[in-house]
Scaffold this active site. Sequence first.
Site, PDB file in Angstrom:
ATOM      1  N   SER A 124       0.846  -1.192   0.000  1.00 42.07           N
ATOM      2  CA  SER A 124       0.000   0.000   0.000  1.00 42.07           C
ATOM      3  C   SER A 124       0.881   1.241   0.000  1.00 42.07           C
ATOM      4  O   SER A 124       2.014   1.222   0.510  1.00 42.07           O
ATOM      5  CB  SER A 124      -0.838  -0.031   1.276  1.00 42.07           C
ATOM      6  OG  SER A 124      -1.431   1.219   1.512  1.00 42.07           O
ATOM      7  N   TYR A 148      -1.612  -1.095  11.040  1.00 43.75           N
ATOM      8  CA  TYR A 148      -1.884  -1.681   9.715  1.00 43.75           C
ATOM      9  C   TYR A 148      -0.731  -1.342   8.764  1.00 43.75           C
ATOM     10  O   TYR A 148      -0.187  -2.216   8.075  1.00 43.75           O
ATOM     11  CB  TYR A 148      -3.212  -1.155   9.151  1.00 43.75           C
ATOM     12  CG  TYR A 148      -3.370  -1.429   7.674  1.00 43.75           C
ATOM     13  CD1 TYR A 148      -3.632  -2.712   7.208  1.00 43.75           C
ATOM     14  CD2 TYR A 148      -3.237  -0.397   6.730  1.00 43.75           C
ATOM     15  CE1 TYR A 148      -3.757  -2.967   5.841  1.00 43.75           C
ATOM     16  CE2 TYR A 148      -3.365  -0.653   5.366  1.00 43.75           C
ATOM     17  CZ  TYR A 148      -3.624  -1.936   4.929  1.00 43.75           C
ATOM     18  OH  TYR A 148      -3.733  -2.188   3.580  1.00 43.75           O
ATOM     19  N   LYS A 152       2.424  -3.728   6.667  1.00 43.27           N
ATOM     20  CA  LYS A 152       2.855  -3.704   5.259  1.00 43.27           C
ATOM     21  C   LYS A 152       4.367  -3.467   5.173  1.00 43.27           C
ATOM     22  O   LYS A 152       5.066  -4.097   4.381  1.00 43.27           O
ATOM     23  CB  LYS A 152       2.095  -2.627   4.480  1.00 43.27           C
ATOM     24  CG  LYS A 152       0.596  -2.879   4.360  1.00 43.27           C
ATOM     25  CD  LYS A 152       0.292  -4.123   3.550  1.00 43.27           C
ATOM     26  CE  LYS A 152      -1.178  -4.488   3.531  1.00 43.27           C
ATOM     27  NZ  LYS A 152      -1.453  -5.841   3.050  1.00 43.27           N
TER      28      LYS A 152
HETATM   29  P1  NAD Z   1     -10.597  -7.623   1.461  1.00 46.57           P
HETATM   30  O1  NAD Z   1     -10.821  -7.662   2.924  1.00 46.57           O
HETATM   31  O2  NAD Z   1     -11.787  -7.447   0.576  1.00 46.57           O
HETATM   32  O3  NAD Z   1      -9.832  -8.937   0.984  1.00 46.57           O
HETATM   33  C1  NAD Z   1      -8.942  -9.642   1.809  1.00 46.57           C
HETATM   34  C2  NAD Z   1      -9.334 -11.107   1.740  1.00 46.57           C
HETATM   35  O4  NAD Z   1      -8.430 -11.867   2.518  1.00 46.57           O
HETATM   36  C3  NAD Z   1     -10.735 -11.363   2.310  1.00 46.57           C
HETATM   37  O5  NAD Z   1     -11.454 -12.155   1.404  1.00 46.57           O
HETATM   38  C4  NAD Z   1     -10.468 -12.125   3.607  1.00 46.57           C
HETATM   39  O6  NAD Z   1     -11.508 -13.028   3.908  1.00 46.57           O
HETATM   40  C5  NAD Z   1      -9.144 -12.780   3.320  1.00 46.57           C
HETATM   41  N1  NAD Z   1      -8.288 -13.041   4.491  1.00 46.57           N
HETATM   42  C6  NAD Z   1      -7.939 -12.165   5.469  1.00 46.57           C
HETATM   43  N2  NAD Z   1      -7.141 -12.776   6.360  1.00 46.57           N
HETATM   44  C7  NAD Z   1      -6.968 -14.053   5.921  1.00 46.57           C
HETATM   45  C8  NAD Z   1      -6.254 -15.171   6.420  1.00 46.57           C
HETATM   46  N3  NAD Z   1      -5.582 -15.120   7.567  1.00 46.57           N
HETATM   47  N4  NAD Z   1      -6.273 -16.309   5.709  1.00 46.57           N
HETATM   48  C9  NAD Z   1      -6.982 -16.411   4.553  1.00 46.57           C
HETATM   49  N5  NAD Z   1      -7.690 -15.381   4.051  1.00 46.57           N
HETATM   50  C10 NAD Z   1      -7.689 -14.217   4.730  1.00 46.57           C
HETATM   51  O7  NAD Z   1      -9.531  -6.493   1.176  1.00 46.57           O
HETATM   52  P2  NAD Z   1      -9.032  -5.889  -0.211  1.00 46.57           P
HETATM   53  O8  NAD Z   1      -9.462  -4.496  -0.265  1.00 46.57           O
HETATM   54  O9  NAD Z   1      -9.360  -6.795  -1.307  1.00 46.57           O
HETATM   55  O10 NAD Z   1      -7.469  -5.892   0.051  1.00 46.57           O
HETATM   56  C11 NAD Z   1      -6.615  -6.920  -0.433  1.00 46.57           C
HETATM   57  C12 NAD Z   1      -5.192  -6.620  -0.017  1.00 46.57           C
HETATM   58  O11 NAD Z   1      -4.819  -5.341  -0.533  1.00 46.57           O
HETATM   59  C13 NAD Z   1      -4.970  -6.535   1.487  1.00 46.57           C
HETATM   60  O12 NAD Z   1      -3.705  -7.077   1.763  1.00 46.57           O
HETATM   61  C14 NAD Z   1      -4.981  -5.051   1.764  1.00 46.57           C
HETATM   62  O13 NAD Z   1      -4.238  -4.733   2.906  1.00 46.57           O
HETATM   63  C15 NAD Z   1      -4.311  -4.519   0.518  1.00 46.57           C
HETATM   64  N6  NAD Z   1      -4.653  -3.112   0.221  1.00 46.57           N
HETATM   65  C16 NAD Z   1      -5.966  -2.753   0.090  1.00 46.57           C
HETATM   66  C17 NAD Z   1      -6.285  -1.430  -0.177  1.00 46.57           C
HETATM   67  C18 NAD Z   1      -7.716  -0.991  -0.326  1.00 46.57           C
HETATM   68  O14 NAD Z   1      -7.974   0.215  -0.307  1.00 46.57           O
HETATM   69  N7  NAD Z   1      -8.685  -1.875  -0.488  1.00 46.57           N
HETATM   70  C19 NAD Z   1      -5.262  -0.477  -0.310  1.00 46.57           C
HETATM   71  C20 NAD Z   1      -3.940  -0.890  -0.194  1.00 46.57           C
HETATM   72  C21 NAD Z   1      -3.649  -2.212   0.076  1.00 46.57           C
HETATM   73  C1  UD1 Z   2      -7.176   5.045   3.973  1.00 42.42           C
HETATM   74  C2  UD1 Z   2      -6.146   4.687   5.003  1.00 42.42           C
HETATM   75  C3  UD1 Z   2      -4.971   4.008   4.291  1.00 42.42           C
HETATM   76  C4  UD1 Z   2      -5.462   2.793   3.532  1.00 42.42           C
HETATM   77  C5  UD1 Z   2      -6.557   3.225   2.564  1.00 42.42           C
HETATM   78  C6  UD1 Z   2      -7.159   2.066   1.825  1.00 42.42           C
HETATM   79  C7  UD1 Z   2      -6.323   6.297   6.840  1.00 42.42           C
HETATM   80  C8  UD1 Z   2      -5.693   7.465   7.497  1.00 42.42           C
HETATM   81  N1  UD1 Z   2      -5.703   5.884   5.710  1.00 42.42           N
HETATM   82  O1  UD1 Z   2      -6.594   5.930   3.022  1.00 42.42           O
HETATM   83  O2  UD1 Z   2      -3.995   3.611   5.227  1.00 42.42           O
HETATM   84  O3  UD1 Z   2      -4.404   2.175   2.803  1.00 42.42           O
HETATM   85  O4  UD1 Z   2      -7.604   3.900   3.284  1.00 42.42           O
HETATM   86  O5  UD1 Z   2      -7.913   1.257   2.674  1.00 42.42           O
HETATM   87  O6  UD1 Z   2      -7.309   5.747   7.282  1.00 42.42           O
HETATM   88  N2  UD1 Z   2     -12.981  11.160   3.551  1.00 42.42           N
HETATM   89  C9  UD1 Z   2     -14.057  11.988   3.856  1.00 42.42           C
HETATM   90  N3  UD1 Z   2     -15.180  11.410   4.353  1.00 42.42           N
HETATM   91  C10 UD1 Z   2     -15.298  10.064   4.572  1.00 42.42           C
HETATM   92  C11 UD1 Z   2     -14.191   9.240   4.259  1.00 42.42           C
HETATM   93  C12 UD1 Z   2     -13.045   9.815   3.770  1.00 42.42           C
HETATM   94  O7  UD1 Z   2     -13.994  13.191   3.667  1.00 42.42           O
HETATM   95  O8  UD1 Z   2     -16.347   9.606   5.037  1.00 42.42           O
HETATM   96  C13 UD1 Z   2     -11.775  11.769   2.945  1.00 42.42           C
HETATM   97  C14 UD1 Z   2     -10.482  11.529   3.717  1.00 42.42           C
HETATM   98  O9  UD1 Z   2     -10.304  12.542   4.660  1.00 42.42           O
HETATM   99  C15 UD1 Z   2      -9.453  11.533   2.576  1.00 42.42           C
HETATM  100  C16 UD1 Z   2     -10.215  10.958   1.374  1.00 42.42           C
HETATM  101  O10 UD1 Z   2     -11.602  11.146   1.687  1.00 42.42           O
HETATM  102  O11 UD1 Z   2      -9.100  12.856   2.260  1.00 42.42           O
HETATM  103  C17 UD1 Z   2      -9.959   9.487   1.139  1.00 42.42           C
HETATM  104  O12 UD1 Z   2     -10.178   8.763   2.339  1.00 42.42           O
HETATM  105  P1  UD1 Z   2     -10.145   7.161   2.381  1.00 42.42           P
HETATM  106  O13 UD1 Z   2     -11.006   6.631   1.314  1.00 42.42           O
HETATM  107  O14 UD1 Z   2     -10.444   6.751   3.785  1.00 42.42           O
HETATM  108  O15 UD1 Z   2      -8.659   6.787   1.991  1.00 42.42           O
HETATM  109  P2  UD1 Z   2      -7.265   7.282   2.637  1.00 42.42           P
HETATM  110  O16 UD1 Z   2      -7.488   8.064   3.868  1.00 42.42           O
HETATM  111  O17 UD1 Z   2      -6.459   7.896   1.572  1.00 42.42           O
END
Ligand code: NAD
Ligand code: UD1
Length: 335
Positions: A124, A148, A152
């Site tokens: 991330s 969290y 990473k």
């Molecule tokens: P998600 O929660 O939808 O998907 C994660 C999946 O992993 C889920 O299906 C969950 O059931 C499974 N899981 C969790 N722990 C497990 C375990 N111990 N064993 C087996 N399965 C397990 O989340 P996502 O948004 O799809 O994210 C996927 C990856 O990307 C994660 O590693 C997350 O940290 C990373 N990531 C997500 C975002 C985002 O904004 N969604 C941003 C940056 C990084």
């Molecule tokens: C957040 C996490 C980041 C994570 C990412 C994806 C924090 C501080 N950061 O990123 O670590 O990798 O999600 O899961 O939590 N906002 C509003 N109203 C809302 C929600 C968000 O105004 O109800 C604003 C926030 O202030 C920000 C932007 O929208 O400016 C995006 O927010 P968000 O979607 O939560 O993502 P990040 O904060 O960038």
Amino acid sequence: MKVLVAGGLGYIGSHTCLALSKAGVIPIIYDNLSNASINVLEQLTLISEHNFTFVEGDIRDQQRLEKVMVEHDIQAVFHFAALKAVGESCEQPRRYYDNNVSGSVVLLDAMANAGVKKIIFSSSATVYGDPQYLPLDELHPISATNPYGWTKVMVEQILQDNCQADNDSLAISLRYFNPVGAHPSGLLGESPNGIPNNLMPFIAQTAVGKREFVSVYGNDYDTPDGTGVRDYIHIMDLAKGHVDAFLSHQKDTGFLAYNLGTGQGYSVLDVITAFAESAGKEVPYKLAPRRSGDVACNYADASLAKQKLNWQATLGLSDMTEDTWRWQSKYPQGL
Ligand code: NAD
Ligand code: UD1
């Protein structure tokens, strides 16, 4: 060629399974269902007209992992399995370190025993901590601001050390910016449990009538309209980035890190406005105080992925809001 997709029923993993399958790579899905619905499997089949193999299991279960890897002659692991809620990670840090860090170590042990040398890891932009400069390139110093984020950072370090110790292994860390959007069919998307923390799902739930209004966290940032700016990336572009990263490095070894973002920042108000246009209705919002831990601005330098993977995002903000709306209005309660 078969690959193991750990966390493959989740939001990003499921879309990546579709992209892999389209590219002729067979995903074997491994998930403990802690944050996913089993119904995702049916949607994958509906969209792709392929059946997918699913194994219910935890990445901390080494025996089960080894059995699946050997049985299917797995060539690489796509590792999405993690807990991802920032606030929750501050309240339950040990649970996060156990699932995300210990889980990754067990997964690497299983890979070592099964002779699997390649891993593509979901990292991330959170590993850049508070930005020291923008746009964020891969050489920006690594840090974190919450447990969290530290999980990473730690897993990236473990992957680097693991590659140092085993010259034949490859680890590609993909640092996602803000993944949003849904499959264009409207059959697959993100359905967070409880009240969404992230902006796009909150807007979508407000537009569909599940929430009264969006709280805009701060309008006094040093940005064009005062609200926070982020690099939102469409889930379909993100999914394709995984396939391109994997296929571009078939013969390589070592630890590699790539930003997956668009390089373009949008403000909270930009996203609300675009969403209202896609949904054809107003999205009510109220200005609220800043959310603690937020930065004003965050966006990627995505040129390394373009140069080395020939990958770049192709979809814009209106694609992100339109596809999210299609999914949200079709499945207001998720799957
Ligand atoms: P998600 O929660 O939808 O998907 C994660 C999946 O992993 C889920 O299906 C969950 O059931 C499974 N899981 C969790 N722990 C497990 C375990 N111990 N064993 C087996 N399965 C397990 O989340 P996502 O948004 O799809 O994210 C996927 C990856 O990307 C994660 O590693 C997350 O940290 C990373 N990531 C997500 C975002 C985002 O904004 N969604 C941003 C940056 C990084
Ligand atoms: C957040 C996490 C980041 C994570 C990412 C994806 C924090 C501080 N950061 O990123 O670590 O990798 O999600 O899961 O939590 N906002 C509003 N109203 C809302 C929600 C968000 O105004 O109800 C604003 C926030 O202030 C920000 C932007 O929208 O400016 C995006 O927010 P968000 O979607 O939560 O993502 P990040 O904060 O960038």
